[in-house]
Structures are given as C-alpha cells and as structure tokens.
Design a protein around this motif. Structure first.
Motif: not given
Length: 91
Positions: A51-60
């Motif tokens: 969920a954190i990955e999704e919120v921050l974005g996979r590019d980030r």
C-alpha cells in the motif's frame, strides 16, 4: 547532520527504510520519497508495504517484505537497491 539536511541530500539517492509499514519508518519513507529519493520500503507486513508502494508510486518506491533478523533477506534487499541505482545509494 540535521533532519532537513538529511532529507535534502537524499534527492536522487536510493534509501532502504526498514519498519516502513507503519509509524516512524513509514513517515521517514514518505519524507524521503517527497524529498526526491527512491525508497526501498521493508518490513514484516507485505500488504501494508504494498500500500505504501502504491501511494508513493512504483517510480519512487519498491516494497520488500523481510525480517531484518534474517541476514540473507537483508542482503537480497540491499542487492535490489544496488541493482536499481548502484551509484546513488543513500545510507
């Protein structure tokens, strides 16, 4: 080094944040990403990390579920960070 300098100098680097699913670790991961770092978020709770990955974005951000007591798991996570950006590690 003060906190503002730490975040400012993280831009363009890769940071590996453990305990990033909740609490202080999550806050640090979010601030580093906002400052321009690419963040490897690690911890026990794979769903929360995703969920954190999704919120921050996979590019980030990239999530990796691991137990920091498992040296092999930590090594694999570090290898992932190095593979993403070998010249830009931020520890």
């Amino acid at each position: 080094m003060d906190t503002k300098t730490l975040y400012r100098e993280s831009a363009g680097k890769v940071a590996f944040v453990t305990g990033a699913a909740t609490g202080i670790g999550e806050t640090v991961a979010r601030r580093l990403a906002r400052a321009g770092a690419r963040v490897l978020v690690g911890g026990h709770d794979g769903m929360a990390l995703a969920a954190i990955e999704e919120v921050l974005g996979r590019d980030r951000a990239r999530a990796v579920a691991l137990d920091v007591r498992d040296e092999g798991a930590v090594r694999r996570a570090v290898d992932l960070a190095v593979a993403r950006s070998p010249q830009s590690l931020f520890w």
